[in-house]
Design a protein around this motif. Structure first.
Motif, mmCIF file in Angstrom:
data_model
loop_
_atom_site.group_PDB
_atom_site.id
_atom_site.type_symbol
_atom_site.label_atom_id
_atom_site.label_comp_id
_atom_site.label_asym_id
_atom_site.label_seq_id
_atom_site.Cartn_x
_atom_site.Cartn_y
_atom_site.Cartn_z
ATOM 1 N N LEU A 171 -1.197 -6.253 8.942
ATOM 2 C CA LEU A 171 -1.020 -6.846 7.793
ATOM 3 C C LEU A 171 0.095 -6.320 7.220
ATOM 4 C CD1 LEU A 171 -4.964 -6.855 6.528
ATOM 5 C CD2 LEU A 171 -3.486 -8.925 7.188
ATOM 6 N N THR A 174 1.080 -3.340 1.714
ATOM 7 C CA THR A 174 -0.068 -2.629 1.384
ATOM 8 C C THR A 174 -0.476 -3.154 -0.147
ATOM 9 O OG1 THR A 174 1.464 -0.701 0.525
ATOM 10 C CG2 THR A 174 0.215 -0.892 2.977
ATOM 11 N N TRP A 177 -2.336 -6.733 0.309
ATOM 12 C CA TRP A 177 -3.459 -6.800 1.148
ATOM 13 C C TRP A 177 -4.542 -5.489 1.020
ATOM 14 C CZ3 TRP A 177 -4.316 -11.169 3.243
ATOM 15 C CH2 TRP A 177 -3.298 -11.893 3.759
ATOM 16 N N GLY A 178 -4.011 -4.596 0.225
ATOM 17 C CA GLY A 178 -4.780 -3.240 -0.167
ATOM 18 C C GLY A 178 -6.165 -3.315 -0.743
ATOM 19 N N PHE A 181 -8.511 -5.212 1.898
ATOM 20 C CA PHE A 181 -8.852 -4.399 2.670
ATOM 21 C C PHE A 181 -9.948 -3.129 2.260
ATOM 22 C CE2 PHE A 181 -8.286 -0.954 6.415
ATOM 23 C CZ PHE A 181 -8.415 -1.742 7.212
ATOM 24 N N GLU A 182 -9.578 -2.972 0.977
ATOM 25 C CA GLU A 182 -10.575 -1.910 0.396
ATOM 26 C C GLU A 182 -11.861 -2.544 0.116
ATOM 27 O OE1 GLU A 182 -11.851 1.634 -1.376
ATOM 28 O OE2 GLU A 182 -10.127 1.208 -0.092
ATOM 29 N N VAL A 203 -7.481 -3.326 12.757
ATOM 30 C CA VAL A 203 -6.206 -4.036 11.613
ATOM 31 C C VAL A 203 -5.543 -2.924 11.288
ATOM 32 C CG1 VAL A 203 -5.967 -5.131 9.518
ATOM 33 C CG2 VAL A 203 -7.945 -5.689 10.824
ATOM 34 N N HIS A 204 -4.082 -3.128 11.333
ATOM 35 C CA HIS A 204 -3.079 -2.163 11.031
ATOM 36 C C HIS A 204 -2.547 -2.679 9.411
ATOM 37 C CE1 HIS A 204 -3.011 -0.494 14.840
ATOM 38 N NE2 HIS A 204 -3.081 -1.621 15.124
ATOM 39 N N LEU A 205 -2.292 -1.748 8.582
ATOM 40 C CA LEU A 205 -1.810 -2.198 7.340
ATOM 41 C C LEU A 205 -0.449 -1.460 7.002
ATOM 42 C CD1 LEU A 205 -2.446 -3.787 4.623
ATOM 43 C CD2 LEU A 205 -3.604 -1.785 3.904
ATOM 44 N N ASP A 207 4.116 -1.572 5.698
ATOM 45 C CA ASP A 207 5.228 -2.144 4.781
ATOM 46 C C ASP A 207 6.450 -2.218 5.227
ATOM 47 O OD1 ASP A 207 3.462 -2.315 2.220
ATOM 48 O OD2 ASP A 207 3.383 -0.092 2.505
#
Length: 229
Positions: A171, A174, A177-178, A181-182, A203-205, A207
């Motif tokens: 993703l 941040t 999508w943050g 994801f939270e 999943v990887h977050l 920038d």
């Protein structure tokens, strides 16, 4: 005109469904034949509504260029916005640029950065989605809408349930999508135990384009694999 307005009865509906099977089979056969010659690539997803002057369009273009220069091909949905940015980056880097197009009532039209022999048209979403999953070495998910969420969660579900082999799900953004994801972490995992903690590790977050490339390269180095181009 009058005949067209008469509702179809159940037998007519079922007959039409039966004949539709052949069209669906044709899309699968055509897609497999073309995509098998292209080989696996990295798919880039995101909103069709993102304009060329937007930061996420520019970032998607930069990501596509970077990963193409490192030996990966790029697949997008073939339309405007983030899809166009992905194809543009691959095109400018001289790499493989694939577009899996679909007819929609709005938004969708082919972008000019798809390789002329790698533009494939679909009528069925589910056939198109199979092509994305089967021939992708990774998913790079830029900010988008319902379609982007659909592609991301379907891939995550297929990996989580071991229906397909694991590959990187990234993703990008941040800030965007943050919150989602939270919510997954606090509501689905901690409050209701509807997912497993290890599912979040799929999943990887990130920038930046460098982070995307690092995740892809680390994954394929770990499993002794390499880009196909």
């Amino acid at each position: 005109m009058r005949d067209e307005q008469i509702p179809k009865n159940w037998n007519q509906v079922k007959t039409n469904d039966s004949w539709a099977i052949f069209k669906i089979m044709g899309e699968f056969v055509g897609g497999y034949e073309k995509m098998s010659r292209i080989g696996p690539c990295v798919s880039i997803f995101g909103s069709a509504r993102t304009k060329p002057d937007h930061k996420y369009y520019k970032l998607a273009e930069s990501i596509a260029k970077k990963i193409t220069e490192n030996g990966y091909g790029v697949i997008t949905g073939g339309g405007p916005g983030i899809m166009e940015a992905g194809n543009k980056g691959a095109h400018l880097a001289g790499g493989t640029s694939v577009g899996l197009n679909i007819t929609l009532p709005f938004e969708q039209h082919d972008n000019p950065y798809i390789d002329s022999d790698k533009s494939i048209d679909f009528d069925y979403f589910f056939v198109r989605k199979v092509m994305f999953v089967k021939y992708s070495q990774g998913f790079v998910v830029m900010p988008g809408g319902f379609g982007t969420l659909d592609e991301f969660f379907e891939a995550l579900t297929l990996i989580q349930t071991h229906k397909i082999d694991k590959f990187p799900l990234i993703l990008v953004g941040t800030e965007f999508w943050g919150g989602l994801f939270e919510w997954i972490k606090t509501t689905l995992l901690e409050a209701n135990n509807n997912v497993s903690a290890e599912d979040l590790d799929l999943v990887h977050l990130v920038d930046s384009e460098d982070e995307v490339l690092q995740i892809l390269n680390d994954f394929y180095n770990e499993y002794n694999l390499s880009p196909n181009f």
